[in-house]
Scaffold this active site. Sequence first.
Site, short mmCIF file in Angstrom:
data_model
loop_
_atom_site.label_atom_id
_atom_site.label_comp_id
_atom_site.label_asym_id
_atom_site.label_seq_id
_atom_site.Cartn_x
_atom_site.Cartn_y
_atom_site.Cartn_z
N ARG A 39 0.79 -0.60 0.06
CA ARG A 39 -0.06 -0.23 0.34
C ARG A 39 1.18 1.46 0.08
NH1 ARG A 39 -4.81 -2.61 3.98
NH2 ARG A 39 -5.91 -2.70 2.00
N LYS A 201 -21.02 -16.51 0.74
CA LYS A 201 -21.91 -17.06 1.20
C LYS A 201 -22.89 -15.24 -0.06
CE LYS A 201 -22.21 -17.75 6.23
NZ LYS A 201 -22.83 -16.87 7.87
N GLY A 366 -11.09 -8.43 -1.41
CA GLY A 366 -9.72 -8.97 -1.05
C GLY A 366 -9.46 -9.57 -0.77
N GLY A 390 -13.73 -3.80 0.34
CA GLY A 390 -15.47 -3.92 0.24
C GLY A 390 -16.02 -2.48 -0.08
P1 ADP Z 1 -13.71 -12.05 -1.61
O1 ADP Z 1 -12.79 -11.73 -0.21
O2 ADP Z 1 -12.49 -11.80 -2.40
O3 ADP Z 1 -14.64 -11.08 -1.64
P2 ADP Z 1 -15.05 -13.07 -0.62
O4 ADP Z 1 -14.74 -12.91 1.22
O5 ADP Z 1 -16.98 -13.02 -0.61
O6 ADP Z 1 -13.98 -12.75 -1.04
O7 ADP Z 1 -15.32 -15.23 -0.17
C1 ADP Z 1 -13.93 -15.48 0.38
C2 ADP Z 1 -13.88 -17.12 0.96
O8 ADP Z 1 -15.09 -17.14 0.42
C3 ADP Z 1 -12.50 -17.30 0.67
O9 ADP Z 1 -12.55 -17.39 2.46
C4 ADP Z 1 -13.14 -18.68 0.25
O10 ADP Z 1 -12.14 -20.19 1.28
C5 ADP Z 1 -14.48 -19.35 0.48
N1 ADP Z 1 -15.11 -20.46 -0.31
C6 ADP Z 1 -15.06 -20.06 -1.33
N2 ADP Z 1 -15.83 -21.13 -2.22
C7 ADP Z 1 -16.60 -22.40 -1.11
C8 ADP Z 1 -17.24 -22.77 -0.46
N3 ADP Z 1 -17.43 -23.74 -1.81
N4 ADP Z 1 -16.87 -23.42 0.68
C9 ADP Z 1 -17.02 -22.50 1.66
N5 ADP Z 1 -16.61 -21.20 1.75
C10 ADP Z 1 -15.74 -20.88 0.42
MG MG Z 2 -13.33 -11.57 1.91
#
Ligand code: ADP
Ligand code: MG
Length: 414
Positions: A39, A201, A366, A390
């Site tokens: 950063r 989720k 992230g 975020g």
């Molecule tokens: P980002 O930070 O890129 O927006 P999220 O925080 O929404 O992504 O989600 C990331 C998490 O989702 C990771 O820690 C990953 O392990 C989890 N994940 C991905 N696929 C699955 C799955 N099939 N079951 C449970 N968790 C999952």
């Molecule tokens: Mg995340």
Amino acid sequence: MAGTILEKHISEFKAKRIFLRLDLNVPQDAQGNVTDDSRIVASLDTLKLLSDAGARIIIASHLGRPKDKVVESLRLDPVAKRLSQLLGKPVTKLDEAVGPKVEAEIAKLKDGDICLLENIRFYAGEEANDPEFSKELAKLADIYVNDAFGTAHRAHASTAGIAAYLRPALPGLLMEREIEMLGNKLNKPERPFTAIIGGSKISSKISVLKSLVNKVDVLLIGGGMAFTFIKAQGGKVGQSICEDDQLALAREILEAADRQGTAVILPKDTLCIQAGLNIFKNNQPSDKLETQVYKSNQIPDDKEGMDIGPESAQEFAKLILQSRTIVWNGPVGVFEFDSLEHGTRACALALQELTAKGGTTVIGGGDSVAAIEKFGFAKSEFSHVSTGGGASLEFLEGKVLPGIACLDLEQAAC
Ligand code: ADP
Ligand code: MG
């Protein structure tokens, strides 16, 4: 950098005091050493531009979550030290962010000099976006520049409130690029336009799904949230993560896609592990998990889906390569484990290939960024890797971000 808003204003900066909000919220070890300076490195271009133009720069940033009080371990001295090393010039670290001592130090700055205020979140007025605190900050400078995209979704004194008392209010180079890539480019995309949405989720991605389903031609859904969609269509998802209270919403999104003519692609096959292993808590071996592939709608009761299967990985990659613009938010599997990273890696590889062929690829979130870092990709192998987790999600949702809305954007309309 040519033609940026900062460059257009460059002749106004000489001998002016610029309040520069940066995101220097870097991780540190127990001894306070900066363990990842990306950063700080990312902010150098804006800093150099302003310093070379003869501005007197007053940097503000937060670090960690001090919750409105002084926390010794969250002072910005290690950040100032690293910043100074990287710039090859002194950075004066101040022990407060407002008040007479700070004003006296700022009065000593010469053209091109840089000082760094103390952690702005030591002050209750910051997160409260208190107008009095914003005024005190505004008093320190003549011009406001915000280059902290990572906090642009927060209406805090140093990220938004200050702009009510300090004009012009300009985006820094990083901020302008985020606005250009996440805003302008994705609002007028070259088509076909495809989104990959993953993560654990559906509940955390409702707004982004609702927004993108109206904009894209193809919506690829992976990760844990795919199971809520699959169950909503009558599939059996075993012990895979699934939000029963979101089934109606999943149906609603599928119906909206139908109406719009947006193709929603769910993984046809899924890589599963034995349910109940609790792999994060129980420190399971990253590369030796026992896995089986099942049809995504026929997952046995004692299995848990953790990644898109090989057939789906191929299909996702093919659809990515047929697109001209891609936005990706959320890994399609539990990429943190080597045994469960294949689908996410396949998507990253396809994005890299599409970029090389001249397509536009934008990655935000992230964990999505953590995934491409784990796989060893350079950020330059994609059109844009967002610096805000975020903030980039909220931007993709179509929300107005206070840290952007307060700026004079001129032709860089978003
Ligand atoms: P980002 O930070 O890129 O927006 P999220 O925080 O929404 O992504 O989600 C990331 C998490 O989702 C990771 O820690 C990953 O392990 C989890 N994940 C991905 N696929 C699955 C799955 N099939 N079951 C449970 N968790 C999952
Ligand atoms: Mg995340």
